[in-house]
Motif scaffolding. Sequence first.
Motif: not given
Length: 484
Positions: A404-415, A423-432
């Motif tokens: 869960r922490a991994y997922a939350l920080n992937l979203v955090g990286m997206g933000t 936006p391309e990098q944001a989409a990449h990390f949020t997709d992950h």
Amino acid sequence: MGATTEKQPNAQLNSWFVRSGWSKGELARQVNRRARQLGAHHVSTDTSRVRRWLDGEQPREPIPRILSELFSERFGCVVPVEDLGLRSAHTPPAGGDIDLPWAGPQTVQLINEFSRSDLMLGRRGFLGTSLALSAGPALLEPLQRWLVPTTPGAHPATVPPPRDGGRPSRLSEQELELLEATTVMFREWDSQCGGGLRRKAVVGQLHEVTDLLQEPHSEAVAQRLYRITADLASLAGWMSYDVGLQPTAQKYLVLALHAAKEAGDRPLGAFILSSMSRQMIHLDRPDDALELIHLAQYGARDSASATTQAMLHALEARAYANMGQVNKCHRAVRMAEDTYADSCAADDPAWITFFNEAELHAENAHSYRDLAYVAGRSPTYASLAHPEMVRAVDGFAGDSVHQRAYALNLVGMGTVHLLMKEPEQAAHFTDHAITVAKRVRSERVNTRIRKTTHTALRDFGDVPEVVRLADRLSVELPEVAESA
């Protein structure tokens, strides 16, 4: 013909409704769903009824409380009934769900009854209209009594005598160790699978332990059982928070703090207060969050491990960031880093082991990210957040437990990438993050993914990667109606 008094449109409710983005039909559907969860099967709302509310009609309970819950969840902050321009038929006294007796027998009884109600009714995700979020003085003032010393030798008085006049029951050392080990296992499951998968198992175990506490025990055994109770109630609160049951989460955490006081465990009490602080940050009440953290820091100043103190400093930084207090945020970040350098795993209780180096970087990254938002999407603070978030994501990437922490920080990286206009990098990390989120039952993770994706679509809707992300989200993580 006598003059008639026309209803005036409810401007407050209209304002929240328009900002929510819901249609009248969607709001009606959500009200009906929540009413069924409550067991109020007589409620049957439709589009025309919603229109009448917006036009000024005052609905009966439980509708005002349901609307308050729905808008609070939608906006991530407490939206009282009064702020919706509605009248509640029953307004509980200030601190009604918080201002509880600081005494062992009452604590055990309250936890036992609350967990039993949760087991019976919680599968519908709602414990009743009597449960409401508390904030401000109604929350903070009763919790100050956590600091009042327990009377020496009080524990034997908190344990009832044998009901049948016979010999006191006994728990073996092996049984106590098994109870403690089970709580550790539940925490690992929560980190790996999210709050939605094992929450009811934790509540059931909590209920069983409070049954045990109503039997006679020696002071040492009773104190140990209180510590297990506090740990389980804290976890039940955290998991409830993770799946979006905010009033339920707060009630468990308050009861957990009471049990920790009975156990004489100040560090565990500080940890519970830190969870309450996280909830207040989530609900956009950073002032309350800061007060809770300061209460935790003061209460455990001479007893908490370096890791626990570092965690408290990191949360202090989050609160300051959300208040826009830049210098204090920076100072708290440095204190967290300096204190964590003194950490020793041998000194740490099981409940703080989640706070590793990756989590430290994650908290600091989110502090700088939050500062960036408060400062009007400042690229300066986003650039400070980025390297911290990279360390957090890299640290959790190979961690099979803290998914869960991994997922939350992937979203955090997206933000962070959105703040940096990438936006391309944001989409990449949020997709992950979506890929990881599908392995974790956490409405908190799903909500953050949706919010980040919607922001990306709003600001960069012409970028192909963002469009593909939104399409995937709608198929693989659609907004669900039911909470676990």
